[in-house]
Structures are given as structure tokens and as C-alpha cells.
Design a protein around this motif. Structure first.
Motif, PDB file in Angstrom:
ATOM      1  N   GLU A 131       0.831  -1.208   0.000  1.00 22.28           N
ATOM      2  CA  GLU A 131       0.000   0.000   0.000  1.00 22.28           C
ATOM      3  C   GLU A 131       0.866   1.258   0.000  1.00 22.28           C
ATOM      4  O   GLU A 131       0.470   2.301  -0.530  1.00 22.28           O
ATOM      5  N   ALA A 132       2.052   1.151   0.580  1.00 18.59           N
ATOM      6  CA  ALA A 132       2.966   2.300   0.603  1.00 18.59           C
ATOM      7  C   ALA A 132       3.471   2.619  -0.806  1.00 18.59           C
ATOM      8  O   ALA A 132       3.554   3.791  -1.199  1.00 18.59           O
ATOM      9  N   VAL A 133       3.802   1.580  -1.564  1.00 21.12           N
ATOM     10  CA  VAL A 133       4.252   1.784  -2.943  1.00 21.12           C
ATOM     11  C   VAL A 133       3.111   2.352  -3.779  1.00 21.12           C
ATOM     12  O   VAL A 133       3.295   3.260  -4.599  1.00 21.12           O
ATOM     13  N   ARG A 134       1.898   1.842  -3.532  1.00 22.38           N
ATOM     14  CA  ARG A 134       0.724   2.354  -4.239  1.00 22.38           C
ATOM     15  C   ARG A 134       0.504   3.833  -3.884  1.00 22.38           C
ATOM     16  O   ARG A 134       0.219   4.662  -4.757  1.00 22.38           O
ATOM     17  N   ALA A 135       0.644   4.164  -2.615  1.00 20.24           N
ATOM     18  CA  ALA A 135       0.459   5.549  -2.170  1.00 20.24           C
ATOM     19  C   ALA A 135       1.496   6.468  -2.815  1.00 20.24           C
ATOM     20  O   ALA A 135       1.198   7.620  -3.144  1.00 20.24           O
ATOM     21  N   PHE A 136       2.713   5.964  -2.994  1.00 20.89           N
ATOM     22  CA  PHE A 136       3.772   6.726  -3.662  1.00 20.89           C
ATOM     23  C   PHE A 136       3.329   7.117  -5.071  1.00 20.89           C
ATOM     24  O   PHE A 136       3.384   8.292  -5.453  1.00 20.89           O
ATOM     25  N   PHE A 137       2.881   6.139  -5.838  1.00 20.67           N
ATOM     26  CA  PHE A 137       2.490   6.418  -7.223  1.00 20.67           C
ATOM     27  C   PHE A 137       1.222   7.280  -7.296  1.00 20.67           C
ATOM     28  O   PHE A 137       1.103   8.149  -8.172  1.00 20.67           O
ATOM     29  N   ASN A 138       0.284   7.061  -6.372  1.00 23.30           N
ATOM     30  CA  ASN A 138      -0.916   7.900  -6.355  1.00 23.30           C
ATOM     31  C   ASN A 138      -0.560   9.353  -6.046  1.00 23.30           C
ATOM     32  O   ASN A 138      -1.148  10.284  -6.611  1.00 23.30           O
ATOM     33  N   ALA A 139       0.418   9.540  -5.146  1.00 22.85           N
ATOM     34  CA  ALA A 139       0.868  10.897  -4.821  1.00 22.85           C
ATOM     35  C   ALA A 139       1.550  11.542  -6.019  1.00 22.85           C
ATOM     36  O   ALA A 139       1.425  12.748  -6.244  1.00 22.85           O
ATOM     37  N   VAL A 140       2.271  10.735  -6.798  1.00 23.59           N
ATOM     38  CA  VAL A 140       2.916  11.246  -8.013  1.00 23.59           C
ATOM     39  C   VAL A 140       1.850  11.765  -8.980  1.00 23.59           C
ATOM     40  O   VAL A 140       1.982  12.859  -9.547  1.00 23.59           O
ATOM     41  N   VAL A 141       0.790  10.983  -9.162  1.00 26.40           N
ATOM     42  CA  VAL A 141      -0.294  11.400 -10.061  1.00 26.40           C
ATOM     43  C   VAL A 141      -0.901  12.703  -9.571  1.00 26.40           C
ATOM     44  O   VAL A 141      -1.100  13.652 -10.346  1.00 26.40           O
ATOM     45  N   ASP A 142      -1.167  12.779  -8.276  1.00 28.22           N
ATOM     46  CA  ASP A 142      -1.842  13.947  -7.726  1.00 28.22           C
ATOM     47  C   ASP A 142      -1.007  15.213  -7.893  1.00 28.22           C
ATOM     48  O   ASP A 142      -1.489  16.232  -8.379  1.00 28.22           O
ATOM     49  N   TYR A 143       0.271  15.167  -7.498  1.00 22.37           N
ATOM     50  CA  TYR A 143       1.048  16.406  -7.564  1.00 22.37           C
ATOM     51  C   TYR A 143       1.500  16.727  -8.985  1.00 22.37           C
ATOM     52  O   TYR A 143       1.877  17.858  -9.272  1.00 22.37           O
ATOM     53  N   SER A 144       1.428  15.749  -9.886  1.00 23.04           N
ATOM     54  CA  SER A 144       1.781  16.002 -11.284  1.00 23.04           C
ATOM     55  C   SER A 144       0.640  16.633 -12.066  1.00 23.04           C
ATOM     56  O   SER A 144       0.865  17.283 -13.091  1.00 23.04           O
ATOM     57  N   THR A 145      -0.590  16.427 -11.613  1.00 22.11           N
ATOM     58  CA  THR A 145      -1.744  16.910 -12.367  1.00 22.11           C
ATOM     59  C   THR A 145      -2.542  17.995 -11.650  1.00 22.11           C
ATOM     60  O   THR A 145      -3.368  18.658 -12.277  1.00 22.11           O
ATOM     61  N   HIS A 146      -2.291  18.184 -10.334  1.00 21.46           N
ATOM     62  CA  HIS A 146      -3.081  19.164  -9.578  1.00 21.46           C
ATOM     63  C   HIS A 146      -2.197  20.099  -8.751  1.00 21.46           C
ATOM     64  O   HIS A 146      -2.579  20.488  -7.651  1.00 21.46           O
ATOM     65  N   HIS A 147      -1.036  20.463  -9.277  1.00 21.24           N
ATOM     66  CA  HIS A 147      -0.168  21.366  -8.518  1.00 21.24           C
ATOM     67  C   HIS A 147      -0.818  22.736  -8.389  1.00 21.24           C
ATOM     68  O   HIS A 147      -1.505  23.203  -9.297  1.00 21.24           O
ATOM     69  N   SER A 148      -0.599  23.385  -7.247  1.00 25.79           N
ATOM     70  CA  SER A 148      -1.230  24.682  -6.984  1.00 25.79           C
ATOM     71  C   SER A 148      -0.850  25.754  -7.998  1.00 25.79           C
ATOM     72  O   SER A 148      -1.586  26.712  -8.225  1.00 25.79           O
ATOM     73  N   SER A 149       0.311  25.597  -8.635  1.00 27.50           N
ATOM     74  CA  SER A 149       0.757  26.592  -9.623  1.00 27.50           C
ATOM     75  C   SER A 149      -0.006  26.467 -10.941  1.00 27.50           C
ATOM     76  O   SER A 149       0.043  27.362 -11.782  1.00 27.50           O
ATOM     77  N   GLY A 150      -0.687  25.318 -11.135  1.00 25.20           N
ATOM     78  CA  GLY A 150      -1.368  25.070 -12.398  1.00 25.20           C
ATOM     79  C   GLY A 150      -0.475  24.387 -13.417  1.00 25.20           C
ATOM     80  O   GLY A 150      -0.933  23.984 -14.485  1.00 25.20           O
ATOM     81  N   ALA A 151       0.809  24.246 -13.095  1.00 27.85           N
ATOM     82  CA  ALA A 151       1.747  23.594 -14.008  1.00 27.85           C
ATOM     83  C   ALA A 151       1.541  22.087 -13.962  1.00 27.85           C
ATOM     84  O   ALA A 151       1.067  21.534 -12.980  1.00 27.85           O
TER      85      ALA A 151
END
Length: 205
Positions: free
Chosen positions: A88-108
Motif C-alpha cells: 500500500e505504501a508503494v501504491r500511495a507513492f504512485f498515487n501521490a505522483v499522479v496527484d502532484y503532477s496533475t493538480h499542482h497549486s501553480s497550475g503547471a
């Protein structure tokens, strides 16, 4: 009596917030495209304040890289290190990658290190070294989590921690590259199960 107005940083200046805003400008515009006007407008400070606090545009860029590597880029690692079950930790790592790659506060989209810093590493002094340090530090933190699981018996003794740490990093970079290209988070998330299996698959005897 004439009073000379002192030019300096605003009283409400928040250094971390200013760096976050500078990251957004560099991320979207690249190092060369990030003009002083764009930077100061977004950061909410004037040029003398920027020079007083960061030295110059180059100094600001290096501090922006360090801030991102220390904060934003660590979000997936924190997920990996804090979720108790390794799968679940490895899964959480990749899910976090998706989240910060597509929903960064800067819009980038994507990852600042991949989208901007990597492209400037060959011609902006100091960036290549910082990029190497960020990659090495990431590899070491992932490896350390795997080593802990080997000690606990959750992973086999012959589990190739260093090799799988590099695989995780490389898969992460592929995900953020796809995010930069406009792939949706649903498309990215559809590969997470496959990546988890690849990272944690039993080593060959």
C-alpha cells in the motif's frame, strides 16, 4: 524635511510563499523565459527586494530548485515512508505522483525537476549538481524503506533494494512526463497496479 523612501522587501514578505510562486513561473516559462517582470509580478515584490533576498535571477532559481526538492518533490516519498504496509505504501507513492503532477497549486503539469530543471542542467550553473543530488537522495530514501521491510521480513532477503528504488524513480519520471504531455490522472492511475507489481515482484533466484 525631505524623507527618503527606503526600498526594501515588503513587511508582509513570506519567503517560502515567494519561492513557491517563483517555482510556478520557472515551471511554466523555463529559466530563460522567466523574465524579472514576470517573477516580481507573481511574487508580489519589486526588483530591489528580489536582488536583496536572492542575489539575482540565478540565485532565485537555485533556491527555487532546492525548495521544490525539499518540499513538493518529497510528497510521494512521505507517502512511501508513512504507510505501514509496503504494498500500500508503494501504491500511495504512485498515487501521490499522479496527484502532484496533475493538480499542482501553480497550475503547471508534470514535475518541476523534469519539466524545467532537467532542460536547464546543461547551461545554467549549479543545476546539474542539484538535479543529481535530488535523484540520489530519492533513490536512497526509497532503498531505505525497502531495507526496513527486508529486516522486518516483509520482503525477501535477496530483494534488490537499490535496483527497485531506481525502477520506482524511473517509473515516477515517466508518469510526470506523461502528465506534462496532458495525459489525464485517470490514464495515469490506470497503470499504478502494474507499477506496484513490477516494483515488488519476487527477485529471480
Amino acid at each position: 524635511m525631505n524623507v527618503t523612501k527606503r526600498v526594501g522587501r515588503p513587511k508582509a514578505f513570506d519567503r517560502d510563499e515567494a519561492l513557491t510562486k517563483a517555482i510556478g513561473v520557472f515551471w511554466k516559462q523555463g529559466y530563460e523565459g522567466a523574465s524579472m517582470k514576470l517573477l516580481t509580478d507573481e511574487m508580489g515584490i519589486n526588483s530591489p527586494s528580489l536582488y536583496a533576498e536572492f542575489g539575482d535571477k540565478h540565485g532565485l532559481y537555485l533556491e527555487a530548485i532546492n525548495s521544490y526538492a525539499t518540499n513538493d518533490a518529497c510528497t510521494p516519498l512521505v507517502a512511501l515512508e508513512t504507510v505501514p504496509d509496503i504494498r500500500e505504501a508503494v501504491r500511495a507513492f504512485f498515487n501521490a505522483v499522479v496527484d502532484y503532477s496533475t493538480h499542482h497549486s501553480s497550475g503547471a503539469k508534470g514535475c518541476f525537476l523534469v519539466s524545467c530543471v532537467a532542460t536547464s542542467a546543461g547551461h545554467v550553473d549549479g543545476t546539474a549538481e542539484m538535479l543529481r543530488d535530488a535523484i540520489t537522495a530519492t533513490d536512497e530514501r526509497i532503498k531505505a524503506r525497502f531495507d526496513q521491510e527486508i529486516e522486518k521480513g516483509s520482503l525477501p532477503k535477496n530483494f534488490p533494494s537499490a535496483e527497485r528504488a531506481k525502477l520506482m524513480f524511473d517509473l515516477r519520471q515517466g508518469m510526470v512526463f506523461r502528465a506534462r504531455a496532458g495525459f489525464s490522472d485517470d490514464r495515469l492511475e490506470s497503470n499504478v497496479d502494474k507499477y506496484v507489481r513490477a516494483v515488488l515482484s519476487a527477485p529471480e533466484s
